[in-house]
Design a protein around this motif. Structure first.
Motif, PDB file in Angstrom:
ATOM      1  N   VAL A 127       0.857  -1.184   0.000  1.00 18.88           N
ATOM      2  CA  VAL A 127       0.000   0.000   0.000  1.00 18.88           C
ATOM      3  C   VAL A 127       0.892   1.232   0.000  1.00 18.88           C
ATOM      4  N   ASP A 128       0.417   2.300  -0.624  1.00 18.89           N
ATOM      5  CA  ASP A 128       1.246   3.504  -0.744  1.00 18.89           C
ATOM      6  C   ASP A 128       1.317   4.329   0.543  1.00 18.89           C
ATOM      7  N   LYS A 129       0.383   4.133   1.483  1.00 21.19           N
ATOM      8  CA  LYS A 129       0.407   4.887   2.739  1.00 21.19           C
ATOM      9  C   LYS A 129       0.253   3.912   3.903  1.00 21.19           C
ATOM     10  N   SER A 130       1.213   3.918   4.792  1.00 24.61           N
ATOM     11  CA  SER A 130       1.130   3.022   5.947  1.00 24.61           C
ATOM     12  C   SER A 130       0.343   3.644   7.092  1.00 24.61           C
ATOM     13  N   VAL A 131       0.138   4.964   7.043  1.00 25.18           N
ATOM     14  CA  VAL A 131      -0.606   5.676   8.081  1.00 25.18           C
ATOM     15  C   VAL A 131      -1.489   6.722   7.406  1.00 25.18           C
ATOM     16  N   VAL A 132      -2.727   6.851   7.894  1.00 21.85           N
ATOM     17  CA  VAL A 132      -3.616   7.926   7.446  1.00 21.85           C
ATOM     18  C   VAL A 132      -4.243   8.591   8.660  1.00 21.85           C
ATOM     19  N   SER A 133      -4.537   9.879   8.516  1.00 21.22           N
ATOM     20  CA  SER A 133      -5.195  10.603   9.601  1.00 21.22           C
ATOM     21  C   SER A 133      -6.370  11.439   9.086  1.00 21.22           C
ATOM     22  N   ALA A 134      -6.666  11.298   7.796  1.00 20.64           N
ATOM     23  CA  ALA A 134      -7.765  12.030   7.190  1.00 20.64           C
ATOM     24  C   ALA A 134      -8.281  11.225   5.996  1.00 20.64           C
TER      25      ALA A 134
END
Length: 171
Positions: free
Chosen positions: A63-70
């Protein structure tokens, strides 16, 4: 009668290039050599070679993002590699979380057969919602690939949801 020590032996050799089609078929290669002379009856001798088929594949999901906040979009890359010695047919990739995946490369001749020389690449997107952020649980996306020749294999990619609750008040 000619004693064994005085007989002349002639050796012949022959080569056969085993093809991918032979391995895919998995049937024994049966070869018969025959010889005939003016002085003898025809004689023949068979030789069999057993083909060992080893269907195998691997799947890797990133996956391109290991963390999201929005809220936003996660893009997944799924790589399926034929690691065996048999071409694989009826390849089915399932990615329920992302609503499916699209084959974006690797099937060089567009025959829908994952050949021993091929690695297929799929992409899938998932739109992170505000509800996902509110829930705060990790987004775990599992992809499963199956073929007629192999057992299903799977891999997952996880994106952590980081919540940052905050408010301000102005009076």
């Amino acid at each position: 009668f000619v004693p064994a020590a005085e007989r002349t032996r002639t050796n012949y050799t022959a080569d056969y290039d085993v093809t991918q089609a032979d391995i895919n078929a998995g049937t024994t290669l049966h070869n018969v050599a025959s010889v005939d002379t003016d002085q003898t009856a025809p004689a023949e001798d068979p030789a069999d070679t057993t083909i060992t088929r080893s269907p195998s594949l691997t799947i890797v999901k990133d996956v391109d993002k290991s963390v999201v906040s929005a809220p936003g979009v996660l893009t997944y890359t799924i790589t399926v590699d034929n690691t065996g010695n048999v071409d694989l047919t009826s390849v089915v990739l399932t990615d329920t979380f992302a609503g499916g995946a699209t084959l974006t490369g690797g099937d060089a001749n567009n025959n829908s057969i994952l050949e021993t020389t091929e690695t297929w690449v799929y992409t899938a997107d998932y739109t992170v919602t505000q509800a996902d952020i509110n829930a705060g649980t990790a987004l775990v996306n599992v992809a499963i690939v199956d073929t007629d020749q192999t057992d299903a294999q799977q891999d997952d990619a996880t994106t952590t949801v980081t919540q940052s609750p905050s408010l301000t008040i102005v009076k």
